[in-house]
Design a protein around this motif. Structure first.
Motif, PDB file in Angstrom:
ATOM      1  N   TYR A  44      46.863  51.506  39.651  1.00 50.82           N
ATOM      2  CA  TYR A  44      45.326  51.513  39.729  1.00 50.82           C
ATOM      3  C   TYR A  44      45.095  50.057  40.014  1.00 50.82           C
ATOM      4  O   TYR A  44      45.766  49.228  39.777  1.00 50.82           O
ATOM      5  N   CYS A  45      43.750  49.916  40.274  1.00 50.39           N
ATOM      6  CA  CYS A  45      43.087  48.719  40.798  1.00 50.39           C
ATOM      7  C   CYS A  45      41.555  48.706  40.114  1.00 50.39           C
ATOM      8  O   CYS A  45      41.570  49.554  39.363  1.00 50.39           O
ATOM      9  N   ALA A  64      43.294  41.857  33.724  1.00 50.23           N
ATOM     10  CA  ALA A  64      44.316  42.561  34.307  1.00 50.23           C
ATOM     11  C   ALA A  64      44.877  41.733  35.470  1.00 50.23           C
ATOM     12  O   ALA A  64      44.018  40.924  36.141  1.00 50.23           O
ATOM     13  N   LYS A  65      46.338  41.551  35.516  1.00 44.63           N
ATOM     14  CA  LYS A  65      46.946  41.123  36.510  1.00 44.63           C
ATOM     15  C   LYS A  65      47.974  41.716  37.195  1.00 44.63           C
ATOM     16  O   LYS A  65      48.504  42.506  36.431  1.00 44.63           O
ATOM     17  N   ALA A  66      47.832  41.705  38.364  1.00 44.02           N
ATOM     18  CA  ALA A  66      49.094  42.383  39.239  1.00 44.02           C
ATOM     19  C   ALA A  66      50.541  41.796  39.039  1.00 44.02           C
ATOM     20  O   ALA A  66      50.686  40.800  38.707  1.00 44.02           O
ATOM     21  N   ASN A  67      51.679  42.630  38.965  1.00 40.23           N
ATOM     22  CA  ASN A  67      52.816  42.668  38.746  1.00 40.23           C
ATOM     23  C   ASN A  67      53.089  42.051  37.346  1.00 40.23           C
ATOM     24  O   ASN A  67      53.904  41.269  36.962  1.00 40.23           O
ATOM     25  N   PHE A 100      47.330  46.731  40.359  1.00 40.56           N
ATOM     26  CA  PHE A 100      47.220  46.140  41.592  1.00 40.56           C
ATOM     27  C   PHE A 100      46.087  45.450  41.928  1.00 40.56           C
ATOM     28  O   PHE A 100      45.071  46.096  41.408  1.00 40.56           O
ATOM     29  N   ASN A 101      46.103  44.422  42.669  1.00 44.31           N
ATOM     30  CA  ASN A 101      44.839  43.845  42.984  1.00 44.31           C
ATOM     31  C   ASN A 101      43.896  44.718  43.941  1.00 44.31           C
ATOM     32  O   ASN A 101      42.639  44.489  43.849  1.00 44.31           O
ATOM     33  N   THR A 102      44.435  45.458  44.888  1.00 45.10           N
ATOM     34  CA  THR A 102      43.629  46.302  45.869  1.00 45.10           C
ATOM     35  C   THR A 102      43.806  47.719  45.659  1.00 45.10           C
ATOM     36  O   THR A 102      44.901  48.471  45.353  1.00 45.10           O
TER      37      THR A 102
END
Length: 160
Positions: free
Chosen positions: A61-62, A86-89, A135-137
């Motif tokens: 999700y983003c 929230a941060k990706a990875n 995820f960021n996008t």
């Protein structure tokens, strides 16, 4: 003179002919709910100390409106259920593990910081093996798609 009757419970013999040991174990768990609960607790403990991994459905999700229902003007945009950004990875959504629990997925360590719909992610009493990764996008999230991956629950540590 009154006689008392002793009642004896007849034990059903275990029929193991034609069954493998794995099938027998599943049969035993299915027929004995307390054994099932104990084995589930033992599995969680083994996963928490990093001894076992389980296959989970892993989705993505983003921060977009389609994924979270929040717009960029919303003060809670990109804020997780735990109150962290929230941060990706890094960020994972899972309902039945406490915030701060660490998960090893595809060689990367993710931290449970968000929650998802009970329908798809379950509850503490009804755990569903489904994890959502941030995820960021939206494009990255769609590219990730749906995967079934081994997940190892690492021992929970306090986050700074």
């Amino acid at each position: 003179m009154q006689t008392t009757r002793k009642s004896f419970k007849r034990k059903r013999p275990m029929v193991t002919e034609g069954r493998s040991s794995e099938t027998e174990a599943v049969y035993s768990l299915h027929c004995n709910p307390s054994l099932l609960a104990f084995s589930f607790i033992a599995l969680i403990f083994m996963c928490q100390i990093g001894l076992a991994s389980e296959t989970f459905k892993v989705t993505a999700y983003c921060p977009c409106f389609l994924c979270t229902g929040k717009t960029t003007s919303n003060p809670a945009y990109q804020i997780t259920a735990s109150g962290k950004k929230a941060k990706a990875n890094h960020t994972a959504a899972l309902n039945w593990l406490p915030f701060g629990s660490k998960l090893l997925i595809n060689g990367k360590t993710y931290v449970v910081e968000d929650r998802g719909s009970q329908k798809y992610f379950g509850t503490k009493n009804n755990p569903i093996k489904h994890i959502d990764l941030f995820f960021n996008t939206h494009q990255e999230a769609r590219a990730f798609g749906v995967r079934y991956l081994p997940v190892t629950m690492l021992k929970k540590e306090k986050l700074p």
